[in-house]
Structures are given as C-alpha cells and as structure tokens.
Design a protein around this motif. Structure first.
Motif, PDB file in Angstrom:
ATOM      1  N   VAL A   1      -3.717  31.815 143.085  1.00  0.00           N
ATOM      2  CA  VAL A   1      -2.559  31.205 142.580  1.00  0.00           C
ATOM      3  C   VAL A   1      -1.560  32.216 141.795  1.00  0.00           C
ATOM      4  CG1 VAL A   1      -2.051  29.628 140.456  1.00  0.00           C
ATOM      5  CG2 VAL A   1      -3.847  29.188 141.924  1.00  0.00           C
ATOM      6  N   ILE A   2      -2.346  33.431 141.608  1.00  0.00           N
ATOM      7  CA  ILE A   2      -1.481  34.173 140.815  1.00  0.00           C
ATOM      8  C   ILE A   2      -0.792  35.398 141.825  1.00  0.00           C
ATOM      9  CG2 ILE A   2      -1.772  36.335 139.319  1.00  0.00           C
ATOM     10  CD1 ILE A   2      -2.292  33.658 138.130  1.00  0.00           C
ATOM     11  N   THR A   3      -1.198  35.736 142.943  1.00  0.00           N
ATOM     12  CA  THR A   3      -0.984  36.675 143.888  1.00  0.00           C
ATOM     13  C   THR A   3      -0.008  36.279 144.879  1.00  0.00           C
ATOM     14  OG1 THR A   3      -2.829  36.495 145.341  1.00  0.00           O
ATOM     15  CG2 THR A   3      -2.975  38.368 143.588  1.00  0.00           C
ATOM     16  N   THR A   4       0.058  34.864 145.010  1.00  0.00           N
ATOM     17  CA  THR A   4       0.987  34.324 146.006  1.00  0.00           C
ATOM     18  C   THR A   4       2.518  34.705 145.545  1.00  0.00           C
ATOM     19  OG1 THR A   4      -0.442  32.252 146.522  1.00  0.00           O
ATOM     20  CG2 THR A   4       1.914  32.179 147.088  1.00  0.00           C
ATOM     21  N   SER A   5       3.296  35.096 146.747  1.00  0.00           N
ATOM     22  CA  SER A   5       4.681  35.749 146.320  1.00  0.00           C
ATOM     23  C   SER A   5       5.517  35.356 147.494  1.00  0.00           C
ATOM     24  CB  SER A   5       4.613  37.103 145.981  1.00  0.00           C
ATOM     25  OG  SER A   5       4.370  38.182 147.108  1.00  0.00           O
ATOM     26  N   THR A   6       6.970  35.279 147.105  1.00  0.00           N
ATOM     27  CA  THR A   6       7.838  34.883 148.290  1.00  0.00           C
ATOM     28  C   THR A   6       8.769  36.232 148.354  1.00  0.00           C
ATOM     29  OG1 THR A   6       7.570  32.739 147.941  1.00  0.00           O
ATOM     30  CG2 THR A   6       9.576  33.401 149.005  1.00  0.00           C
ATOM     31  N   ILE A   7       9.049  36.822 149.320  1.00  0.00           N
ATOM     32  CA  ILE A   7      10.135  37.950 149.487  1.00  0.00           C
ATOM     33  C   ILE A   7      11.125  37.071 150.252  1.00  0.00           C
ATOM     34  CG2 ILE A   7      10.599  40.115 150.464  1.00  0.00           C
ATOM     35  CD1 ILE A   7       7.487  40.487 150.419  1.00  0.00           C
ATOM     36  N   TYR A   8      12.638  37.599 149.795  1.00  0.00           N
ATOM     37  CA  TYR A   8      13.664  36.997 150.404  1.00  0.00           C
ATOM     38  C   TYR A   8      14.869  38.034 150.127  1.00  0.00           C
ATOM     39  CZ  TYR A   8      14.205  35.623 145.428  1.00  0.00           C
ATOM     40  OH  TYR A   8      14.237  35.835 143.897  1.00  0.00           O
ATOM     41  N   GLU A   9      15.749  38.060 151.323  1.00  0.00           N
ATOM     42  CA  GLU A   9      16.808  39.102 151.285  1.00  0.00           C
ATOM     43  C   GLU A   9      17.831  38.637 151.802  1.00  0.00           C
ATOM     44  OE1 GLU A   9      15.472  42.350 153.955  1.00  0.00           O
ATOM     45  OE2 GLU A   9      13.990  42.968 152.612  1.00  0.00           O
ATOM     46  N   ASN A  10      19.054  39.202 151.440  1.00  0.00           N
ATOM     47  CA  ASN A  10      20.500  38.945 152.187  1.00  0.00           C
ATOM     48  C   ASN A  10      20.883  40.226 152.624  1.00  0.00           C
ATOM     49  OD1 ASN A  10      21.019  40.237 149.903  1.00  0.00           O
ATOM     50  ND2 ASN A  10      22.164  38.562 149.083  1.00  0.00           N
ATOM     51  N   LEU A  11      22.407  40.187 152.708  1.00  0.00           N
ATOM     52  CA  LEU A  11      23.100  41.454 153.155  1.00  0.00           C
ATOM     53  C   LEU A  11      23.220  42.573 152.088  1.00  0.00           C
ATOM     54  CD1 LEU A  11      25.968  39.915 155.209  1.00  0.00           C
ATOM     55  CD2 LEU A  11      23.905  40.710 155.989  1.00  0.00           C
ATOM     56  N   TRP A  12      22.877  42.234 150.947  1.00  0.00           N
ATOM     57  CA  TRP A  12      22.863  43.212 149.608  1.00  0.00           C
ATOM     58  C   TRP A  12      21.762  43.625 149.091  1.00  0.00           C
ATOM     59  CZ3 TRP A  12      28.058  43.998 150.682  1.00  0.00           C
ATOM     60  CH2 TRP A  12      28.515  43.208 151.084  1.00  0.00           C
ATOM     61  N   MET A  13      20.780  42.884 148.935  1.00  0.00           N
ATOM     62  CA  MET A  13      19.448  43.063 148.283  1.00  0.00           C
ATOM     63  C   MET A  13      18.388  42.431 148.904  1.00  0.00           C
ATOM     64  SD  MET A  13      20.270  40.644 144.894  1.00  0.00           S
ATOM     65  CE  MET A  13      21.734  41.439 144.544  1.00  0.00           C
ATOM     66  N   SER A  14      17.094  43.068 148.265  1.00  0.00           N
ATOM     67  CA  SER A  14      15.708  42.227 148.597  1.00  0.00           C
ATOM     68  C   SER A  14      15.308  41.901 147.347  1.00  0.00           C
ATOM     69  CB  SER A  14      15.073  43.430 149.269  1.00  0.00           C
ATOM     70  OG  SER A  14      13.748  42.858 149.536  1.00  0.00           O
ATOM     71  N   CYS A  15      14.576  40.858 147.323  1.00  0.00           N
ATOM     72  CA  CYS A  15      14.003  40.116 145.980  1.00  0.00           C
ATOM     73  C   CYS A  15      12.614  39.783 146.206  1.00  0.00           C
ATOM     74  CB  CYS A  15      14.808  38.852 145.397  1.00  0.00           C
ATOM     75  SG  CYS A  15      16.557  39.325 145.022  1.00  0.00           S
ATOM     76  N   ALA A  16      12.123  39.619 145.256  1.00  0.00           N
ATOM     77  CA  ALA A  16      10.546  38.981 145.398  1.00  0.00           C
ATOM     78  C   ALA A  16      10.161  38.113 144.164  1.00  0.00           C
ATOM     79  CB  ALA A  16       9.488  40.258 145.531  1.00  0.00           C
ATOM     80  N   SER A  17       9.567  37.196 144.136  1.00  0.00           N
ATOM     81  CA  SER A  17       9.061  36.256 143.190  1.00  0.00           C
ATOM     82  C   SER A  17       7.569  35.930 143.155  1.00  0.00           C
ATOM     83  CB  SER A  17      10.023  35.112 143.150  1.00  0.00           C
ATOM     84  OG  SER A  17       9.946  34.071 144.248  1.00  0.00           O
ATOM     85  N   ASP A  18       6.823  35.427 142.218  1.00  0.00           N
ATOM     86  CA  ASP A  18       5.330  35.126 142.429  1.00  0.00           C
ATOM     87  C   ASP A  18       5.564  33.749 141.721  1.00  0.00           C
ATOM     88  OD1 ASP A  18       5.844  35.618 139.760  1.00  0.00           O
ATOM     89  OD2 ASP A  18       4.641  37.389 139.641  1.00  0.00           O
ATOM     90  N   SER A  19       4.243  33.350 141.996  1.00  0.00           N
ATOM     91  CA  SER A  19       3.917  31.925 141.280  1.00  0.00           C
ATOM     92  C   SER A  19       4.076  31.717 139.902  1.00  0.00           C
ATOM     93  CB  SER A  19       2.383  31.593 141.880  1.00  0.00           C
ATOM     94  OG  SER A  19       1.467  32.497 141.162  1.00  0.00           O
ATOM     95  N   THR A  20       4.142  32.842 139.171  1.00  0.00           N
ATOM     96  CA  THR A  20       4.564  32.574 137.800  1.00  0.00           C
ATOM     97  C   THR A  20       5.893  32.530 137.441  1.00  0.00           C
ATOM     98  OG1 THR A  20       4.511  34.843 137.464  1.00  0.00           O
ATOM     99  CG2 THR A  20       2.508  34.039 137.231  1.00  0.00           C
ATOM    100  N   GLY A  21       6.670  32.808 138.285  1.00  0.00           N
ATOM    101  CA  GLY A  21       8.112  32.635 138.302  1.00  0.00           C
ATOM    102  C   GLY A  21       8.980  33.916 137.709  1.00  0.00           C
ATOM    103  N   VAL A  22       8.313  35.108 137.948  1.00  0.00           N
ATOM    104  CA  VAL A  22       8.977  36.387 137.852  1.00  0.00           C
ATOM    105  C   VAL A  22       9.742  36.586 139.089  1.00  0.00           C
ATOM    106  CG1 VAL A  22       8.551  38.629 136.944  1.00  0.00           C
ATOM    107  CG2 VAL A  22       7.182  36.857 136.136  1.00  0.00           C
ATOM    108  N   HIS A  23      10.807  37.016 138.905  1.00  0.00           N
ATOM    109  CA  HIS A  23      11.856  37.419 139.857  1.00  0.00           C
ATOM    110  C   HIS A  23      12.083  39.092 139.772  1.00  0.00           C
ATOM    111  CE1 HIS A  23      12.583  33.368 141.651  1.00  0.00           C
ATOM    112  NE2 HIS A  23      12.385  33.035 140.368  1.00  0.00           N
ATOM    113  N   ASN A  24      12.218  39.651 140.918  1.00  0.00           N
ATOM    114  CA  ASN A  24      12.517  41.081 140.902  1.00  0.00           C
ATOM    115  C   ASN A  24      13.418  41.429 142.053  1.00  0.00           C
ATOM    116  OD1 ASN A  24      10.875  42.007 138.494  1.00  0.00           O
ATOM    117  ND2 ASN A  24       9.085  42.107 139.687  1.00  0.00           N
TER     118      ASN A  24
END
Length: 222
Positions: free
Chosen positions: A38-61
């Motif tokens: 539950v804690i370590t599940t994360s989503t990585i998403y990208e576009n033409l300009w940047m790369s982002c990551a978010s976890d199950s707690t709602g933190v986005h970087n």
C-alpha cells in the motif's frame, strides 16, 4: 461558398486548436505503475517536458528534463511538431475568422475571403497532420519499448494525453477539409446577366442617307 459548412468547419478547427493546447502540457503522455504494498505502489508518468512520480499517499514529484540535446530524437521532433501545430492552428483560426462569409471583417470581397478561408483550411489540415505525426511517433516508441523483451528500462503504456492528441488531429483535419472544399478559391462569383427588355432586333445593312431622309418623321411601326 456554403456558410453553414464554413461555420461547422470553423468550430471543428477551433475545438481541435484548443485540444492541441491542452494536449501539449498534459503530463500523462505515457504512464507506468510500479506495484508493491500500500505504501510503495507508485505511478510514473511523463510528457515532452518532464517526468513525474506519485505514490499511494498522494505525493507528487516532478522534474523537468535537464538537457534538450540529451533527449531522444523522437521527443525533440515531437516537441517541434506540436509547437508547429499550435502556430499553424493560430494563424488558421485568424484567417478563418476573416474569410468566412458571416464575418464582417474583410469587407464584401468574396473572392479574397474565399482565398483566405481556403488558406485557413490548409493550415488546419497541416495542424492536424503535425499533431497526428507527433503523437503517433511517440506512441510507436512506447509500444516498441513495451514489447521489446531486451528493454531493461521502465516499460510505459499510452497515456490520456496521446488520446487527446489523436482526437484534436481528427477534428483539425476534418475542419480543414470542410473549409477547403466549401470555398471557391480564385473564382469570381457568378451573377445573373442584367435584365434586358424584350424587343425585336433587326439586322442588316444600315440605311442610306436618302432612305433615312425620306423616312424621317414617319411612324416606324406603320
């Protein structure tokens, strides 16, 4: 030129132009989910300009790509194509607003307005083609890496930004095609001939001076 078709084409081109503007900064061009607890599940998403990551707690970087020259060639080309698409759509929208018949801009020179509308349609088509090439090229690389068993990096899937790009490309091409086909570029408007009263037209040699003098003052209809 058909005013109804022109208005429909203008609306389609405008919606396609707006969707391109939304697609370009959209962060979800490609996504990847890393499963865990539950804690370590994360989503990585990208576009033409940047790369982002978010976890199950709602933190986005998010971090922007540090170097343009270090990017893959298809990302650089997609950037250029998307920017070109927005520029073409902007000029096409301005020309279409002037060229449609229902617009008061440009006066009543319908030949000039038809040419402007036709040019706007070509720009809309070019906008749709640039968007279509950019998103399709980006999606091709995603699927190529995903199905490549030798690819050791993160495997992504197609994100919602690409679907929006495809929709905008279809709308822009449809609007440009309708606008180009509805106008009559370089042709004069066909107006009816001026009214001529009915009468008998006589043909033959002109009368001599003696004949004209002898008939002077007589009723020509007797």
């Amino acid at each position: 030129m058909d005013p109804i078709v022109e208005v429909v084409a203008l609306i389609l081109g405008f919606i396609g132009w707006v969707m391109v503007g939304i697609t370009l900064p959209n962060r979800y061009w490609r996504t990847s989910t890393v499963d865990g607890n539950v804690i370590t599940t994360s989503t990585i998403y990208e576009n033409l300009w940047m790369s982002c990551a978010s976890d199950s707690t709602g933190v986005h970087n998010c971090r922007e790509f540090p170097s343009l020259l270090a990017l893959n060639g298809y990302i650089q080309a997609s950037r250029a194509l998307m920017i070109t698409s927005i520029v073409c759509g902007t000029f096409g929208l301005l020309l279409a607003l002037i060229g449609v018949q229902c617009s008061k801009a440009g006066g009543e020179n319908y030949v000039l307005k038809g040419r402007l509308a036709g040019t706007a349609g070509v720009l809309f088509i070019f906008q749709g083609l640039c968007t279509l090439i950019a998103v399709s090229w980006y999606a091709f690389n995603i699927t190529q890496e995903f199905f490549n068993p030798l690819h050791a990096g993160t495997k992504y899937e197609i994100g919602e930004g690409l679907y929006m790009g495809w929709c905008s490309a279809v709308l822009a091409i449809a609007g440009g095609a309708c606008l180009t086909c509805s106008c009559q570029m370089g042709t004069e408007e066909k107006y009816p001939l001026p009214y001529q009263s009915k009468g008998t037209v006589y043909s033959g040699p002109a009368p001599t001076r003696s004949v004209a003098a002898s008939t002077y003052g007589r009723n020509a209809y007797v």
